[in-house]
Design an enzyme around this catalytic site. Structure first.
Site, PDB file in Angstrom:
ATOM      1  N   HIS A 110       0.896  -1.305  -0.017  1.00 50.89           N
ATOM      2  CA  HIS A 110      -0.120   0.038  -0.036  1.00 50.89           C
ATOM      3  C   HIS A 110       1.002   1.147   0.016  1.00 50.89           C
ATOM      4  CE1 HIS A 110      -2.420  -3.054   2.363  1.00 50.89           C
ATOM      5  NE2 HIS A 110      -3.353  -2.499   1.667  1.00 50.89           N
ATOM      6  N   ASP A 113       2.459   2.079   3.252  1.00 48.95           N
ATOM      7  CA  ASP A 113       3.410   1.024   3.937  1.00 48.95           C
ATOM      8  C   ASP A 113       4.894   1.410   3.664  1.00 48.95           C
ATOM      9  OD1 ASP A 113       1.170  -0.563   4.245  1.00 48.95           O
ATOM     10  OD2 ASP A 113       1.481  -1.643   2.509  1.00 48.95           O
ATOM     11  N   GLU A 241     -10.669  -7.282  -4.445  1.00 49.02           N
ATOM     12  CA  GLU A 241     -10.277  -8.225  -3.749  1.00 49.02           C
ATOM     13  C   GLU A 241     -11.730  -8.416  -2.852  1.00 49.02           C
ATOM     14  OE1 GLU A 241      -6.669  -7.867  -1.645  1.00 49.02           O
ATOM     15  OE2 GLU A 241      -7.537  -8.804   0.119  1.00 49.02           O
ATOM     16  N   GLU A 277      -8.830 -13.935  -1.430  1.00 53.90           N
ATOM     17  CA  GLU A 277      -8.130 -14.232  -0.047  1.00 53.90           C
ATOM     18  C   GLU A 277      -8.811 -15.536   0.651  1.00 53.90           C
ATOM     19  OE1 GLU A 277      -6.283 -10.896   1.500  1.00 53.90           O
ATOM     20  OE2 GLU A 277      -6.607 -11.754   3.754  1.00 53.90           O
ATOM     21  N   HIS A 280     -10.739 -14.133   3.652  1.00 55.40           N
ATOM     22  CA  HIS A 280     -11.957 -13.436   3.273  1.00 55.40           C
ATOM     23  C   HIS A 280     -13.123 -14.622   2.625  1.00 55.40           C
ATOM     24  CE1 HIS A 280      -9.447  -9.734   2.254  1.00 55.40           C
ATOM     25  NE2 HIS A 280      -9.386 -10.045   3.397  1.00 55.40           N
ATOM     26  N   ASP A 305      -4.394 -13.905  -2.369  1.00 54.34           N
ATOM     27  CA  ASP A 305      -3.718 -13.313  -1.302  1.00 54.34           C
ATOM     28  C   ASP A 305      -3.859 -14.820  -0.123  1.00 54.34           C
ATOM     29  OD1 ASP A 305      -3.206 -11.080  -1.905  1.00 54.34           O
ATOM     30  OD2 ASP A 305      -4.350  -9.894  -0.331  1.00 54.34           O
ATOM     31  N   ASP A 318      -5.582 -13.797   9.485  1.00 53.60           N
ATOM     32  CA  ASP A 318      -4.195 -13.530   8.589  1.00 53.60           C
ATOM     33  C   ASP A 318      -3.342 -14.679   9.073  1.00 53.60           C
ATOM     34  OD1 ASP A 318      -5.790 -12.297   6.974  1.00 53.60           O
ATOM     35  OD2 ASP A 318      -5.112 -10.213   7.723  1.00 53.60           O
ATOM     36  N   ASP A 348      -0.470 -12.528   2.301  1.00 62.12           N
ATOM     37  CA  ASP A 348      -1.086 -11.306   3.122  1.00 62.12           C
ATOM     38  C   ASP A 348      -1.585 -12.088   4.251  1.00 62.12           C
ATOM     39  OD1 ASP A 348      -2.496  -9.180   4.028  1.00 62.12           O
ATOM     40  OD2 ASP A 348      -3.976  -9.340   2.133  1.00 62.12           O
TER      41      ASP A 348
END
Ligand code: XUL
Ligand code: CO
Length: 445
Positions: A110, A113, A241, A277, A280, A305, A318, A348
């Site tokens: 990002h 980041d 996403e 992901e 998710h 992800d 995560d 991720d």
């Protein structure tokens, strides 16, 4: 020497750990791969080419372990300098040292980041320009590439009511400025894709929300971002996403099917694909493999992800992926789909809050890569050597010829089907043989 060179900055952060070798399953060496052999050919590609693994900048170099109940636990030595630019450079040194030691070909970030957001837009833009200059040097030196960039449109309090879907136009403009900068950064660094994850594109209560208007705004925003990037020469994919909730109560990109409906409704299918992901998918009450299959069947399985949730608590934990049978099911979909469209497999995932050694970052990625490698080998063997595909096809054999085929080809009416039913009596029971399919999976894992 590119891609095997370890890049160390002005200080070595991960001392005592070198380039992680492949040693095979008999090895007890904690800093070696047991299954991931980047040069091993599976089907028509090497493992490295199949997976296109990426390191997630946010969890791995920025995530210091704070949670809603407690402060940071990880004392990352690259976050100690007083000046934000110096801190960002140190972090980037650590990042490229880690990425080249683990031997992962890509990274993802990002905007903030890479460097902390400034006091105002001008300062943030300036900081991004400086740090992306540095990133470009590091990429050239190491051969590491950018899988995708994105903008953080969820952490700053200005986005508490959403970014592109914010009811205040001024916030939508601010989000646009941030996405424009993040696209510029991605293009400058040769990024192969660009991701939109809409953490706060959703609502906390429908009572104060005009959902139709917000979705129209989101689509308008994505069209504008696409047009801008294309005008700057960006040839890569845009990924959405899916995630159903957290931090929003309801996120508009709920799951793969919802995203597909949105992309089709707003004429975005030509440029946008999905980044699926694991955690998710499970938050949306689906399996990972279900979400992959929905995307693959629509021709939009763009990227993944990688992580996993926890069966005991529903939220987005995560964790690094370790569940080989589940990943094998995912790799069956992956291989049958012919891989990913433009993307790769981005970790991720974050080490646990109480995993406080720098070595833990290595263990986590080694474990995740080995789990995927093992799953790929199992899935490849299932497809090549077992009766899995033939038995699945057999379930549909009645559509391969005769009236079943005519039905598939649209040659029959409902009345024709009713006549066939009247002429053939009660259909025979045919077992789905689920347990047999599960046994094949176990045999090859
Ligand atoms: C959050 C999440 C994000 C996106 C990028 O759950 O997955 O990190 O991958 O914004
Ligand atoms: Co993600």
């Amino acid at each position: 020497m590119k891609n095997s060179t370890v890049i160390i900055g002005k200080q070595e952060y991960f001392q005592g750990i070198g380039r992680i070798p492949f040693e095979g399953r008999e090895s007890d060496h904690p800093f070696a791969f047991k299954w991931y052999d980047e040069n091993r050919v599976v089907g028509d590609k090497t493992m490295k080419e199949h997976f296109r693994f990426a390191v997630a900048y946010w969890h791995t170099f920025c995530g210091t372990g704070n949670d809603p109940f407690g402060a940071a636990t990880k004392d990352f030595p690259w976050l100690t300098a007083n000046d934000p630019i110096e801190r960002a450079r140190d972090k980037m040194d650590a990042a490229f040292e880690f990425i080249t030691k683990i031997g992962i070909p890509f990274y993802c970030f990002h905007d903030f980041d890479l460097v902390e957001e400034g006091e105002n837009l001008g300062e943030s833009t300036r900081r991004l320009e400086i740090i992306t200059d540095y990133a470009r040097e590091k990429q050239t030196e190491s051969g590491v590439k950018l899988l995708w960039g994105t903008a953080n449109l969820f952490s700053n309090p200005r986005y508490m009511n959403g970014a592109a879907t914010n009811p205040d136009f001024a916030v939508v403009c601010y989000a646009a400025a941030q996405v424009k900068n993040a696209l510029d950064a991605t293009i400058k660094l040769g990024g192969e894709n660009y991701v939109f994850w809409g953490g706060r594109e959703g609502y906390m209560s429908l009572l104060n929300t005009d959902m139709k208007r917000e979705l129209d705004h989101l689509a308008r925003f994505l069209h504008m971002a696409r047009d801008y990037a294309r005008s700057q020469g960006f040839k890569g994919n845009f990924f959405i996403e899916p995630k159903p909730m957290e931090p929003s109560k309801h996120q508009y990109d709920f799951d793969a099917a919802t995203c597909l409906n949105f992309l089709r409704q707003y004429d975005l299918m030509d440029d946008f694909k999905l980044n699926i992901e694991v955690n998710h998918a499970t938050l949306a009450q689906h399996t990972f493999q279900h979400e992959l299959q929905v995307a693959a069947d629509a021709g939009v399985l763009g990227s993944m992800d990688a992580n996993r949730g926890d069966y005991q608590n529903g939220w987005d934990t995560d964790q690094f992926p370790t569940n080989v049978p589940e990943l094998t099911e995912a790799m069956l979909v992956f291989l049958e789909a012919g891989g990913l469209k433009g993307g790769g497999i981005n970790f991720d995932a974050k080490t646990r809050r109480n995993s406080t050694d720098l070595a833990d970052i290595f263990y986590a990625h080694i474990g995740g890569m080995d789990a995927f490698a093992r799953a790929l080998l199992a899935a490849d063997a299932i497809l090549k050597n077992s009766s899995y595909k033939a038995w699945r096809e057999q379930r549909y054999a009645s559509f391969d010829a005769g009236s079943g085929k005519d039905f598939e080809n649209g040659k029959l009416s409902l009345t024709d089907l009713a006549k066939l039913a009247a002429g053939s009596g009660e259909p025979e029971k045919r077992s789905g043989r689920q347990e047999l399919f599960e046994n094949i999976l176990n045999q090859y894992v």
